[in-house]
Design a protein around this motif. Structure first.
Motif, PDB file in Angstrom:
ATOM      1  N   PRO A   1       0.770  -1.244   0.286  1.00 21.90           N
ATOM      2  CA  PRO A   1      -0.208  -0.376  -0.156  1.00 21.90           C
ATOM      3  C   PRO A   1       0.863   1.647  -0.294  1.00 21.90           C
ATOM      4  CG  PRO A   1      -0.151  -1.432   1.646  1.00 21.90           C
ATOM      5  CD  PRO A   1       0.896  -2.149   1.516  1.00 21.90           C
ATOM      6  N   ARG A   2       0.168   2.387  -0.440  1.00 14.48           N
ATOM      7  CA  ARG A   2       0.735   3.499  -0.216  1.00 14.48           C
ATOM      8  C   ARG A   2       1.473   3.703   1.033  1.00 14.48           C
ATOM      9  NH1 ARG A   2      -4.030   5.271  -2.848  1.00 14.48           N
ATOM     10  NH2 ARG A   2      -3.756   6.204  -0.969  1.00 14.48           N
ATOM     11  N   GLU A   3       2.818   4.639   0.961  1.00 19.87           N
ATOM     12  CA  GLU A   3       2.905   4.871   2.581  1.00 19.87           C
ATOM     13  C   GLU A   3       1.614   6.215   2.940  1.00 19.87           C
ATOM     14  OE1 GLU A   3       6.701   7.585   4.082  1.00 19.87           O
ATOM     15  OE2 GLU A   3       6.989   6.369   2.844  1.00 19.87           O
TER      16      GLU A   3
ATOM     17  N   ILE B   1      -3.200   5.192   8.873  1.00 18.69           N
ATOM     18  CA  ILE B   1      -4.274   4.227   9.556  1.00 18.69           C
ATOM     19  C   ILE B   1      -3.948   4.120  10.343  1.00 18.69           C
ATOM     20  CG2 ILE B   1      -3.862   1.714   9.971  1.00 18.69           C
ATOM     21  CD1 ILE B   1      -4.305   1.399   6.973  1.00 18.69           C
ATOM     22  N   LEU B   2      -2.046   4.660  10.941  1.00 22.89           N
ATOM     23  CA  LEU B   2      -1.762   4.623  12.026  1.00 22.89           C
ATOM     24  C   LEU B   2      -1.936   6.279  13.089  1.00 22.89           C
ATOM     25  CD1 LEU B   2       0.817   4.154  14.022  1.00 22.89           C
ATOM     26  CD2 LEU B   2       2.532   5.275  12.375  1.00 22.89           C
ATOM     27  N   ALA B   3      -2.464   7.128  12.111  1.00 23.03           N
ATOM     28  CA  ALA B   3      -2.957   8.236  12.246  1.00 23.03           C
ATOM     29  C   ALA B   3      -4.358   8.031  13.087  1.00 23.03           C
ATOM     30  CB  ALA B   3      -2.766   9.058  11.776  1.00 23.03           C
ATOM     31  N   GLY B   4      -4.929   7.408  12.589  1.00 24.06           N
ATOM     32  CA  GLY B   4      -6.599   6.755  13.396  1.00 24.06           C
ATOM     33  C   GLY B   4      -6.188   6.233  13.686  1.00 24.06           C
ATOM     34  N   LEU B   5      -5.584   5.019  13.985  1.00 26.79           N
ATOM     35  CA  LEU B   5      -5.414   3.957  15.907  1.00 26.79           C
ATOM     36  C   LEU B   5      -4.443   5.072  16.169  1.00 26.79           C
ATOM     37  CD1 LEU B   5      -3.426   1.053  13.254  1.00 26.79           C
ATOM     38  CD2 LEU B   5      -5.821   0.912  14.801  1.00 26.79           C
TER      39      LEU B   5
END
Length: 118
Positions: free
Chosen positions: A103-105, A111-115
């Motif tokens: 997946p694109r960086e 996703i990381l920010a959402g988590l």
């Protein structure tokens, strides 16, 4: 002496190297975890139970990782047994058709920010 080779709930314990007769690698090409396996014949009764378990699992196309989960055998054992079944013409294996793209960086960062926000 037989106490250590018996699990009261599971029955006799068979070591993985016994199932593969000491082999650690499948003959021919390696099996990718996402390769699809399907049984071509399901009527053989002269096979060991581990081989029959794989054939029964693969009556419909099944990934190698699903075979591992279904049988409970280690991946190394499954790869050796799949090699046996392929050599005997009892299964066919379809390898992944192309390289899996990452997946694109930016998507991973979102996703990381959402988590982290959770």
């Amino acid at each position: 002496m037989t106490e250590r080779w018996l699990d009261r709930e599971a029955g006799p314990i068979v070591r993985p190297y016994t199932v593969t007769r000491g082999r650690t690698k499948a003959t021919g090409a390696q099996f990718d975890l996402i390769s699809m396996v399907v049984a071509t014949r399901t009527t053989r009764r002269d096979l060991p139970p581990e081989h029959m378990s794989i054939i029964n699992t693969c009556r419909v196309p099944t990934s190698v990782v699903e075979v591992v989960a279904e049988t409970g055998l280690p991946i190394g054992v499954i790869r050796v047994l799949l090699g046996d079944l392929r050599d005997a013409g009892l299964i066919t294996v379809r390898l992944p058709t192309g390289p899996v793209t990452s997946p694109r960086e930016s998507l991973l960062r979102d996703i990381l920010a959402g988590l982290r926000a959770l």
